[in-house]
Each structure stands twice: as C-alpha cells, then as structure tokens.
Design an enzyme around this catalytic site. Structure first.
Site, PDB file in Angstrom:
ATOM      1  N   CYS A 195       0.852  -1.201   0.000  1.00  0.00           N
ATOM      2  CA  CYS A 195       0.000   0.000   0.000  1.00  0.00           C
ATOM      3  C   CYS A 195       0.887   1.250   0.000  1.00  0.00           C
ATOM      4  CB  CYS A 195      -0.923   0.032   1.216  1.00  0.00           C
ATOM      5  SG  CYS A 195      -2.381  -1.020   1.081  1.00  0.00           S
TER       6      CYS A 195
ATOM      7  N   HIS B  41      -6.117  -2.462  -1.360  1.00  0.00           N
ATOM      8  CA  HIS B  41      -5.578  -3.571  -0.585  1.00  0.00           C
ATOM      9  C   HIS B  41      -6.503  -4.780  -0.634  1.00  0.00           C
ATOM     10  CE1 HIS B  41      -3.017  -5.392   2.516  1.00  0.00           C
ATOM     11  NE2 HIS B  41      -4.143  -6.026   2.797  1.00  0.00           N
TER      12      HIS B  41
ATOM     13  N   ASN C 157       1.760 -16.359  -5.323  1.00  0.00           N
ATOM     14  CA  ASN C 157       1.854 -17.188  -4.125  1.00  0.00           C
ATOM     15  C   ASN C 157       0.651 -16.867  -3.245  1.00  0.00           C
ATOM     16  OD1 ASN C 157       4.369 -18.286  -4.914  1.00  0.00           O
ATOM     17  ND2 ASN C 157       5.427 -16.468  -4.153  1.00  0.00           N
TER      18      ASN C 157
ATOM     19  N   GLY D 246       4.671 -19.549  -0.092  1.00  0.00           N
ATOM     20  CA  GLY D 246       5.732 -18.568  -0.311  1.00  0.00           C
ATOM     21  C   GLY D 246       5.280 -17.121  -0.246  1.00  0.00           C
TER      22      GLY D 246
ATOM     23  N   HIS E 297      -0.315  -9.714  -5.270  1.00  0.00           N
ATOM     24  CA  HIS E 297       0.617  -9.311  -6.327  1.00  0.00           C
ATOM     25  C   HIS E 297       0.916 -10.496  -7.218  1.00  0.00           C
ATOM     26  CE1 HIS E 297       2.885 -10.611  -2.798  1.00  0.00           C
ATOM     27  NE2 HIS E 297       3.769 -11.115  -3.637  1.00  0.00           N
TER      28      HIS E 297
END
Ligand code: AMP
Ligand code: ZN
Length: 111
Positions: free
Chosen positions: A10, A46, A85, A91, A98
């Site tokens: 963020c 977010h 991931n 991970g 993302h």
C-alpha cells in the site's frame, strides 16, 4: 479494502517507483529479482491474497489480467511466467495481492 498504513505494498502504491500504471493497478520492479526481469503487478487497493479475488468485480479482475499482459508487452517480453503465491506455505510473504512477472535466461524450469 482501504489502504493499510502497515502494508508495504500500500505504501509503494502511494510512493513507490512505478514501472507502469493504469486505473487501479501498478507494476513495480521486485527489489530482489529472481530472474533477469522480475516485476510485480498489484491492485492499488488492498486485497490480502488472490484467495480473496471474489472481492474484485469481474470487470476489475479482467482488467488486472489485461494489465499484466500490457506490462509484459511494454517490457518487450514475449515469453514470461506469471506466478501468484497464495498463503505463507506457498511462499507469500507480503499480504497485498501481487502477480510476479518473470522472464529471462535465469528462469528455472518446473520439474
Ligand atoms: P511473495 O513472497 O510472493 O509475497 O512476494 C513478495 C515479493 O516482494 C518478493 O519477491 C520480494 O522480493 C518483493 N519485495 C519485498 N519488498 C519489496 C520492495 N520494497 N520493493 C519491491 N519489491 C519488494
Ligand atoms: Zn496493502
């Protein structure tokens, strides 16, 4: 979800160096590249993980995928790998959704 002041991504959405951006999404360079090219594509707002993709309206989810392709094309990438991931044991270390966009000679195979 609103911006989380404790969330690294963020903060990077607000202040970071963006390789490219579009309405609602940005691409940044990974600080610790795992391949010759290593970009991260993230929604500005977010969302913890791709597991929460239902929080995105269909139109936004489709634009996110299209933006990944645009970012790759703008980098001159023809062949590349996209990885997400989901959860710590897969991970995930940063809990702001993302997509890793990886390309180049160092890309390992999956076996
Ligand atoms: P993941 O392990 O899938 O959550 O991916 C997090 C990624 O964020 C890793 O590849 C890190 O190298 C990368 N990363 C961590 N901090 C930064 C930062 N300040 N700027 C850019 N990338 C970062
Ligand atoms: Zn965040």
């Amino acid at each position: 979800m609103p911006p989380d002041p404790n969330c690294l991504f963020c903060r990077l959405v607000a202040d970071g160096d963006h390789v490219r951006s579009t309405d609602g999404f940005v691409a940044i360079r990974d600080i610790n590249p795992a391949a010759e090219t290593h970009l991260l594509v993230l929604p500005e707002r977010h969302i913890d993980t791709l597991r929460d993709v239902a929080e995105l309206p269909d139109e936004e989810a489709a634009r996110m995928l299209r933006f990944i392709a645009e970012v790759a094309a703008a980098e001159g990438l023809e062949d590349y790998r996209v990885i997400v991931n989901i959860g710590p044991s897969a991970g995930q270390t940063v809990f702001h959704l993302h997509w890793h966009v990886l390309a180049g000679s160092a890309l390992p195979g999956f076996h």
